[in-house]
Design an enzyme around this catalytic site. Structure first.
Site, PDB file in Angstrom:
ATOM      1  N   LYS A 140     -18.197  -1.733 -14.499  1.00 44.49           N
ATOM      2  CA  LYS A 140     -17.685  -1.841 -15.868  1.00 44.49           C
ATOM      3  C   LYS A 140     -18.405  -0.854 -16.782  1.00 44.49           C
ATOM      4  O   LYS A 140     -17.804  -0.263 -17.682  1.00 44.49           O
ATOM      5  CB  LYS A 140     -17.863  -3.268 -16.386  1.00 44.49           C
ATOM      6  CG  LYS A 140     -17.392  -3.450 -17.831  1.00 44.49           C
ATOM      7  CD  LYS A 140     -17.461  -4.899 -18.273  1.00 44.49           C
ATOM      8  CE  LYS A 140     -16.979  -5.048 -19.717  1.00 44.49           C
ATOM      9  NZ  LYS A 140     -16.951  -6.463 -20.165  1.00 44.49           N
ATOM     10  N   HIS A 283      15.833   8.230  17.082  1.00 43.13           N
ATOM     11  CA  HIS A 283      16.370   7.668  15.841  1.00 43.13           C
ATOM     12  C   HIS A 283      16.414   6.145  15.880  1.00 43.13           C
ATOM     13  O   HIS A 283      17.439   5.527  15.602  1.00 43.13           O
ATOM     14  CB  HIS A 283      17.751   8.240  15.540  1.00 43.13           C
ATOM     15  CG  HIS A 283      17.748   9.730  15.357  1.00 43.13           C
ATOM     16  ND1 HIS A 283      16.882  10.384  14.525  1.00 43.13           N
ATOM     17  CD2 HIS A 283      18.510  10.699  15.934  1.00 43.13           C
ATOM     18  CE1 HIS A 283      17.103  11.692  14.575  1.00 43.13           C
ATOM     19  NE2 HIS A 283      18.069  11.911  15.430  1.00 43.13           N
TER      20      HIS A 283
END
Length: 524
Positions: A140, A283
């Site tokens: 922080k 595919h």
């Protein structure tokens, strides 16, 4: 505000890799005071590096078996005070709080403790409290405090301090702070998931779920060049050991988005088989599947199913790949995008080095099919389900045979193979098999009869005397009639249609054995 020089450092680490060397460099090169807790302080002191015990700072002993040691204003005040705020600094001076310029903390190994099978009480004791608190306070206040969580960053931090007169740079501190919040978020998520299991049971779909994922690589693009993409690993995946996401790539270009999809489909399909097997995918569709006592034969026969589609596809093997398999691939002049297998022999790797564009991935083993939760995204949400596997094939003796003709023992074994292979074909799926190899497959069609026609056309004469599998029931007899007309002698399907009797009657008319599994395997 100028970048602050590091003068006081607080260290408290579970992973002590490199901590002595880091502490020594900070003290000897920069004159830093090192403050530390229990076990970390002991390791540093035994190495001859000066260290101040944390209770000398707090004027309060570590207590309650170490549960309380850093939760003190002289720690958090020294981390959270804004150095350019006169009021903050005056209050710190009033209460004897000295500034702390760097925190070096990594957390209790909670996840490893859970994974070890430790009991509930031991897991609770390995929930870190002081560590996350110090990390969050330091992060922080990153404008003034550097916070370091990973041993692999120690050298870079030292190099930056050497280049800047003992100071760290704001951009670095901000990035380190971001890493802290990601780390503590993941840590709390792991605790919440474990606690939920303990208190609510192993609910597969809890009211909320935190997905913990880590980016493994940026991809050149997605399905198409105009789509950006990346690949992430799931940190909470129980089967990570032998998974695609954690496979070792031995050679070849980086995996693409479509490579990952195709290899995943192939790897999921080949894991259905206990005997040596090969699956070739193009595919997302299996264009060759074979199970054989010999892995080379399995490859050759899988390739024979559809050599045109196999070119440029991906392959999966459920056994280690040796030079004999590679020789067979080379003899077929088959271009392969990727091969995934548990292992590659050294000879196989040396042979494939001549084809550097081929990607070779080893998993180190084979996880059983299914048993995990899978996710698929839709706009604004996720679909979650148990992964599919043909578990019912282990009890094929319980499958029902509603037709007059019963399958022979050989046909039943062939039907089990076809049923497993069909699961990996896109719905509506029809697969024709002979001698434990696919010879024709049709899938991804809006209606089942067209899938049957495609499978029959691909199989040609090989359909005669073969068996077929349908991933879901036949809504009409027309799809079945296409198969029977091509010479298929036995068919396996889930059953359950309102027209089952019509389809059974069609099978009886044509002397075809039919088996109902009671399970559907759609693959959308």
């Amino acid at each position: 505000m100028t970048d602050p020089k590091v003068k006081r450092v607080l260290m408290s680490v579970t992973d002590k890799t490199g901590i002595v060397e880091f502490a020594r460099a900070l003290t000897e090169e920069f004159g830093c005071e090192v403050i530390s807790t229990g076990g970390t302080a002991k390791v540093i002191a035994e190495a001859g590096v000066p260290v101040t015990p944390i209770d000398d700072v707090t004027q309060f002993p570590e207590m309650m078996d170490g549960r309380v040691k850093t939760l003190h204003p002289r720690v958090h005040g020294g981390l959270l005070a804004k150095r350019d705020n006169a009021s903050h600094m005056a209050q710190a001076a009033e209460h004897g709080i000295e500034m702390i310029d760097m925190v070096v903390v990594n957390l209790y190994a909670f996840e490893k403790t859970v994974a070890s099978g430790a009991d509930f009480g031991t897991c609770i004791e390995n929930i870190d409290i002081g560590g996350p608190s110090m990390l969050r306070s330091a992060a922080k206040n990153f404008e003034s405090v550097a916070v370091v969580t990973r041993p692999e960053t120690y050298d870079a931090v030292l190099d930056e301090m050497r280049a800047n007169g003992g100071a760290t740079l704001r951009d670095t501190r901000a990035k380190l702070a971001l890493d802290v919040f990601r780390t503590t978020s993941a840590y709390d998520g792991a605790i919440a998931a474990w606690m939920g299991e303990q208190l609510e049971g192993a609910e597969p779909f809890p009211a909320s779920r935190a997905l913990r994922i880590t980016k493994k690589q940026d991809l050149r693009y997605g399905e198409n060049p105009h789509q950006s993409a990346a690949f992430y690993t799931r940190d909470d995946y129980a089967g990570a050991e032998h998974s695609l996401a954690h496979a070792t790539q031995h050679q070849g270009k980086e995996m693409s988005y479509n490579n990952y999809l195709d290899v995943d489909a192939a790897w999921a399909a080949v894991r259905e088989y206990e005997n040596p097997a090969c699956v070739i995918v193009k595919h997302l569709t299996p264009c060759g599947v074979c199970e054989d006592a010999d892995l080379v034969a399995a490859y050759k026969r899988a390739h024979e199913c559809d050599p045109v589609s196999a070119y440029g596809g991906v392959m999966a093997f459920n056994r280690p790949v040796n030079d004999d398999v590679v020789t067979a691939v080379f003899e077929n002049k088959q271009f392969v995008e990727c091969i995934i297998a548990p292992e590659f022999s050294q000879a196989a790797l040396e042979m494939y080095a001549a084809k550097p564009n081929a990607r070779l991935l080893s998993t180190g083993g084979v996880n059983p099919a299914g048993g995990e939760v899978e996710y698929r995204s839709v706009e604004g949400g996720l679909l979650v389900q148990d992964s599919d596997a043909v578990a019912e094939a282990a009890d094929a003796a319980d499958w029902t045979v509603p037709t007059d003709r019963k399958p022979t023992e050989e046909e039943m074994a062939e039907l089990v193979f076809a049923w497993k292979a069909c699961k990996s074909v896109k719905s509506n799926a029809i697969l024709i098999a002979k001698d434990h190899a696919s010879v024709g497959a049709g899938g991804g069609q809006p209606n089942r009869v067209n899938s049957a026609r495609i499978a029959v056309e691909q199989a040609g004469e090989k359909a005669k005397g073969a068996v077929a599998a349908s991933d879901a029931f036949f809504p009409f007899r027309d799809g079945f009639d296409v198969l029977a007309g091509a010479g298929v002698t036995a068919v396996v399907q889930p059953g359950g249609s309102i027209r089952d009797e019509e389809v059974i009657a069609a099978a009886n008319e044509q002397g075809v054995a039919m088996v109902f599994t009671g399970h559907r395997h759609f693959r959308h």
